[in-house]
Design a protein around this motif. Structure first.
Motif, short mmCIF file in Angstrom:
data_model
loop_
_atom_site.label_atom_id
_atom_site.label_comp_id
_atom_site.label_asym_id
_atom_site.label_seq_id
_atom_site.Cartn_x
_atom_site.Cartn_y
_atom_site.Cartn_z
N SER A 12 83.27 41.51 -11.30
CA SER A 12 82.42 41.76 -12.47
C SER A 12 81.72 40.45 -12.86
N ARG A 40 74.78 47.07 -8.37
CA ARG A 40 75.14 47.76 -9.61
C ARG A 40 76.04 48.93 -9.24
N ASP A 41 77.06 49.16 -10.05
CA ASP A 41 77.91 50.32 -9.82
C ASP A 41 77.27 51.55 -10.46
N ALA A 42 77.94 52.68 -10.40
CA ALA A 42 77.39 53.94 -10.92
C ALA A 42 77.08 53.86 -12.41
N ALA A 43 77.79 52.99 -13.13
CA ALA A 43 77.56 52.84 -14.57
C ALA A 43 76.53 51.76 -14.86
N GLY A 44 75.95 51.15 -13.83
CA GLY A 44 74.93 50.13 -14.01
C GLY A 44 75.46 48.72 -14.23
N ARG A 45 76.80 48.56 -14.10
CA ARG A 45 77.39 47.23 -14.28
C ARG A 45 77.18 46.38 -13.02
N ARG A 47 77.95 44.07 -10.03
CA ARG A 47 79.11 43.89 -9.15
C ARG A 47 78.72 42.83 -8.11
#
Length: 142
Positions: A12, A40-45, A47
């Motif tokens: 993260s 970006r992960d599925a939640a837009g964070r 990575r």
């Protein structure tokens, strides 16, 4: 699980910032200027993977060597037309700074051993600044 089936390790933004002793806003800024582009992960964070880890290390080492973020962007862009010009200019700057450090070290070493209470009155110490006094060398801070 076979190593070929293993997922790459992802971090993260907080984990990456802590790893390098940075604030998260620094990594976001580096992304804004084009130095980083984390997945970006599925939640837009954000990575970060190992390639991002290496890029951050390169940015930090380049900044420590005196490069600006704009120059580092060029350094990390394999297709940048002026990459060699930026690197040659940086090498020249490093050479200048190293010479300035050599002079400063020699003057400091002399000042440490000098018997003069005011080193500016010492003839040998004055030799170390004669070029600046005569205006022959541009000041490195200008």
């Amino acid at each position: 699980m076979k190593s070929s089936d293993a997922r790459p390790e992802l971090w993260s933004i907080g984990e990456m910032a802590r790893r390098f002793g940075l604030e998260t806003h620094v990594l976001r800024h580096w992304e804004d200027v084009g130095l980083l582009s984390p997945h970006r992960d599925a939640a837009g964070r954000r990575r970060y993977d190992r390639d991002d880890l290496v890029r951050i290390a390169v940015v930090l080492r380049s900044k420590a060597a005196g490069m600006s973020l704009q120059h580092i962007v060029v350094l990390l862009d394999a297709g940048a037309a002026d990459r060699h010009r930026v690197l040659e200019a940086h090498l020249a700057d490093l050479d200048r700074r190293m010479e300035e450090m050599r002079r400063s070290r020699a003057m400091t070493d002399h000042a440490l051993r000098c018997r003069a209470h005011d080193i500016a009155t010492c003839p040998r110490f004055q030799e170390g600044v004669a070029d600046l006094v005569a205006g022959r060398t541009p000041a490195p801070w200008s």
